[in-house]
Write a protein that holds these residues in place. Structure first.
Motif, mmCIF file in Angstrom:
data_model
loop_
_atom_site.group_PDB
_atom_site.id
_atom_site.type_symbol
_atom_site.label_atom_id
_atom_site.label_comp_id
_atom_site.label_asym_id
_atom_site.label_seq_id
_atom_site.Cartn_x
_atom_site.Cartn_y
_atom_site.Cartn_z
ATOM 1 N N MET A 11 2.567 21.140 103.782
ATOM 2 C CA MET A 11 2.315 22.522 103.368
ATOM 3 C C MET A 11 1.344 22.532 102.184
ATOM 4 N N HIS A 12 0.295 23.359 102.320
ATOM 5 C CA HIS A 12 -0.797 23.400 101.339
ATOM 6 C C HIS A 12 -0.967 24.823 100.814
ATOM 7 N N LEU A 13 -1.054 24.951 99.487
ATOM 8 C CA LEU A 13 -1.264 26.238 98.829
ATOM 9 C C LEU A 13 -2.625 26.238 98.146
ATOM 10 N N HIS A 14 -3.451 27.211 98.468
ATOM 11 C CA HIS A 14 -4.772 27.340 97.852
ATOM 12 C C HIS A 14 -4.647 28.009 96.477
ATOM 13 N N GLY A 15 -5.516 27.610 95.543
ATOM 14 C CA GLY A 15 -5.655 28.296 94.268
ATOM 15 C C GLY A 15 -4.607 28.002 93.217
ATOM 16 N N HIS A 55 -0.952 22.031 106.868
ATOM 17 C CA HIS A 55 -2.249 21.364 106.943
ATOM 18 C C HIS A 55 -2.480 20.700 108.291
ATOM 19 N N ASN A 56 -1.488 20.691 109.154
ATOM 20 C CA ASN A 56 -1.688 20.272 110.544
ATOM 21 C C ASN A 56 -2.340 21.467 111.240
ATOM 22 N N ALA A 62 -1.223 27.952 115.307
ATOM 23 C CA ALA A 62 -0.091 28.530 116.041
ATOM 24 C C ALA A 62 0.652 29.575 115.207
ATOM 25 N N GLY A 63 0.210 29.797 113.957
ATOM 26 C CA GLY A 63 0.811 30.848 113.144
ATOM 27 C C GLY A 63 1.524 30.386 111.897
ATOM 28 N N MET A 64 1.510 29.104 111.616
ATOM 29 C CA MET A 64 2.196 28.600 110.431
ATOM 30 C C MET A 64 1.283 28.747 109.217
ATOM 31 N N MET A 65 0.980 30.017 108.907
ATOM 32 C CA MET A 65 0.086 30.358 107.807
ATOM 33 C C MET A 65 0.507 31.724 107.276
#
Length: 72
Positions: A11-15, A55-56, A62-65
């Protein structure tokens, strides 16, 4: 972050960076293992709209965002 699947999710968080409540260095990406829950400590010090996603790329597509949004 709650992973209710049998897959690994980076899991990646921007900013922003965040720390794990359990300890460790600050980072912007963390692997959430199958059936694992991680509690993160985030300093909300960069107002705006920021992507949070797996990040995959197949998972993200598929919507995991989602979007983390806040203002000062």
């Amino acid at each position: 972050l709650i992973n209710q699947t049998m897959m690994f999710h980076p899991m990646h968080l921007h900013g922003h960076t965040f720390g794990l409540v359990a300890g460790g260095v600050r980072k912007d990406t963390v692997i959430v293992r199958p059936m694992q829950t991680l509690e993160v400590d985030l300093d909300a010090n960069n107002p705006g709209q920021w992507a949070l996603h797996c990040h995959n790329i197949l998972h993200a597509e598929a919507g995991m965002m989602t979007t983390l949004s806040y203002r000062s």
